[in-house]
Design an enzyme around this catalytic site. Structure first.
Site: not given
Ligand code: MSP
Length: 644
Positions: A20, A23, A128, A131, A145, A148, A297, A300
């Site tokens: 995406h 990257h 977690c 992670c 976490c 997450h 942010k 999805k």
């Protein structure tokens, strides 16, 4: 003495998701830096790749009913195919499933184990799965976490641990005595503040009863190694640690590009792993901020994960690269929206650069039948000092990875050339026969100026650089670029050369084009349904809105910020106090216009630093980036009045 080799790396990306925008940014930034270093006479090596082991990958493969190997092959290929499409010229693409990489990981583990820095112990902790690591209580946020948002599971197991604490003072000292090792400065501060707490030992194994998709520990076949202990090693396994020629040549100059999310593994685990293994540590770490998309942010569930292929298909790879490098201040977060992308393409590329290019070539066609005239001596009207300023500004900013400033320095020159045309009025000179030599000098200066710009934009827009240089009759060296040292010598475009007919470098994007029926050919689309960045604005409650402290303010003083044509520094009276606010309204308002004006201020916005200036709030304005109008009131209101 400055090293003349340069090794750049990107993170190796997880293959649990498709590539995406994030990257793409890191990899393009590293590519731009590599191309710049080449222009600056360095011998470069540029590495990227994929990180293919761990729980997350196994889960992603299971979801698709594929074996981990099948799955990683498929996604890794997407990354490998993407980079050429984005004009990224990596020298190597490493995969952590490569046998040669696996060998080096084992070698490193053996060395550190033999040294006594790895021990076996039973451990109960909060783990977690997202992670793939244990958490200390103090790291959790309300017991969950931080990444997450789920409560970790309590796991008791025997594992191998890496003793990091004994290297803590050495690392602090290294960071403090090597300015620029962590770049930019704010991340050095962040790491040093983290290092004020004692470092915990790092759990570096996972029992095979829980995870098999990893590299088996060389000293215990019931365990695989922790994914970070595997992944970080790519930076030395790829160039061929320990004896490879590339490793020997390039490792001393290694500089890693990463975003702020992975500063800890790179800034703490990795140097300590290298130190423990007796390997020289890397030369530097370049940390950048995060791209948000339409203010949120990327995720999805929000549906705003931006596909770089879709953006480049629509707007072109050079425009995309330009936008990413111009818009983000390296180190800070930035926001991606289609609106801003389109206004940058129209303003900076189609208007400023594109118009200048076709304007100059058209004049050469009209006044000299397209043949480059002989340069006549006219030192008073030379553009060399402006070109020199552009090259210097560009070089200085690029050397500090301040890509946006480097581009601004070139665009400053573009704007000087546009003014130069208006000042010398070639159309008037063309009417008087005795002014022909002066006209020739003006045109030659402009052609040489364009050549300078074409050379300088090479790292960011290699395709456009080539197009411009070819149109200017230049033969491009086989390596694809001109060295920085070669650029300033004036008169490289040979008199007598017949130049190509003026071409459009960047077509203007019609923002009103709304016919989205043909996705592939429509030049631009409606604001919604873009296919890659839906303009999603999260719905908020009244309580959310009430959190925003909106107040009236009066501008007491305003001044331009050096190096930016957009940003102004304002001193704003908020009744209770005076705030410094940096506002992006410099293209629409002069400082003089602003003093005494009433404005609407977001008074409780987190402090930010823009172009080195603190900003303690935000003034509100309406419109697009090009046409901004300050929000205000039609009667005088006293500063500090709350807005409801
Ligand atoms: N596999 C690890 C890295 C191991 S390196 C030895 C990993 N992979 S990742 O796929 O999650 O990539 C993280 C990196 O992707 C970030 O550090 C950054 O380079 C890039 N980005 C991912 N999302 C991003 C944004 N939203 N904005 C900018 N860059 C981001 O972590």
């Amino acid at each position: 003495m400055e090293t003349r080799t340069q090794f750049f790396t990107t993170p190796i990306y997880y293959v649990n998701a498709q590539p995406h925008l994030g990257h793409a940014y890191t990899t393009i930034a590293a590519d731009v830096a590599t191309r710049f270093k080449q222009m600056d006479g360095h011998d470069t090596y540029f590495l990227t790749g994929t990180d293919e082991h761990g729980d997350k990958i196994v889960q992603a493969a299971q979801k698709q009913n594929q074996s981990p190997q099948e799955y990683v092959n498929k996604i890794s290929q997407l990354f490998q195919d993407l980079w050429p499409r984005l004009s990224v010229q990596n020298n190597q693409f490493i995969r952590t499933t490569d046998p040669s990489h696996i060998q080096v990981v084992k070698n490193l583990l053996t060395r550190i184990h033999d040294k006594g820095d790895i021990y076996f112990s039973s451990y109960e902790g909060q783990y977690c799965f997202g992670c793939e690591r244990f958490y200390q209580d103090r790291e959790l946020v309300e017991g969950k976490c931080p990444d997450h948002g789920v409560a970790p599971s309590t796991i008791k197991e025997s594992n191998y641990f890496f003793k990091m604490g004994q290297y803590q003072d050495w690392l602090i000292d290294h960071i403090k005595t090597h300015p620029g090792f962590i770049h930019p400065r704010q991340y050095e501060t962040e790491l040093l503040s983290f290092l004020k707490e004692p470092l915990e030992d790092l759990c570096i194994s996972r029992p095979k009863s829980r995870l098999t998709w990893g590299i088996t520990l060389p000293f215990d076949s019931d365990y695989v190694t922790y994914v970070w202990f595997d992944a970080l090693v790519n930076y030395i396994s790829a160039p061929g640690y320990p004896d490879g020629a590339l490793f020997k040549k390039f490792w001393p100059s290694a500089r890693h590009f990463v975003a702020k999310d992975i500063i800890k593994p790179h800034g703490i685990y990795w140097p300590i792993m290298l130190k423990a293994a007796g390997i020289d540590i890397y030369a530097g770490l370049n940390v950048h901020g995060f791209w948000n998309v339409s203010g949120s942010k990327m995720s999805k569930s929000v549906g705003n994960v931006t596909d770089p292929v879709a953006v480049t298909d629509r707007y072109g790879v050079d425009a995309f690269r330009y936008f990413l490098m111009r818009e983000m201040v390296f180190g800070l977060d930035a926001n991606f929206t289609e609106d801003v992308l389109v206004s940058r393409i129209n303003a900076d590329l189609a208007n400023d650069l594109g118009n200048l290019f076709s304007r100059v070539l058209s004049m050469n066609l009209k006044y000299f039948k397209g043949v480059v005239p002989a340069m006549t001596s006219a030192p008073d009207i030379s553009l060399v000092p402006d070109a020199q300023a552009a090259v210097d500004g560009f070089q200085k900013a690029m050397a500090r990875y301040e890509f946006h400033k480097a581009i601004a320095a070139v665009w400053q020159f573009v704007s000087s050339m546009n003014k130069y045309i208006d000042m010398h009025e070639p159309w008037k000179l063309a009417k008087e026969e005795d002014k022909r030599p002066l006209l020739a000098a003006v045109i030659c200066n402009l052609l040489e100026g364009l050549r300078t710009v074409a050379c300088l934009i090479y790292p960011v827009m290699p395709g456009t650089s080539e197009k411009m240089l070819t149109a200017l009759g230049m033969t491009i060296p086989e390596k694809g670029f001109f060295l920085l040292d070669e650029i300033l010598s004036w008169g490289q475009i040979q008199p007598g050369t017949r130049l190509a007919k003026p071409a459009i470098l960047f077509p203007r994007i019609d923002v009103s084009a709304t016919d989205a029926s043909d996705e592939k050919t429509a030049p631009a689309k409606k604001k919604t349904g873009t296919g890659f960045t839906p303009e999603i604005k999260p719905v908020i409650t009244m309580e959310d809105f009430a959190k925003i402290d909106l107040r009236t303010g009066a501008i007491l003083a305003a001044e331009k910020i050096a190096g930016s044509d957009k940003l102004l520094k304002l001193q704003v009276d908020l009744g209770t106090d005076t705030r410094q606010v940096v506002a992006g309204i410099g293209r629409q308002y002069t400082p003089k216009d602003l003093v005494g004006r009433q404005v609407v201020v977001v008074a409780n916005l987190k402090q930010a630093t823009l172009m080195g200036e603190d900003s303690q709030g935000m003034v509100l304005a309406a419109g697009t980036k090009k046409e901004l109008v300050l929000a205000g009131f039609d009667v005088q209101v006293s500063p500090g009045s709350p807005i409801k």
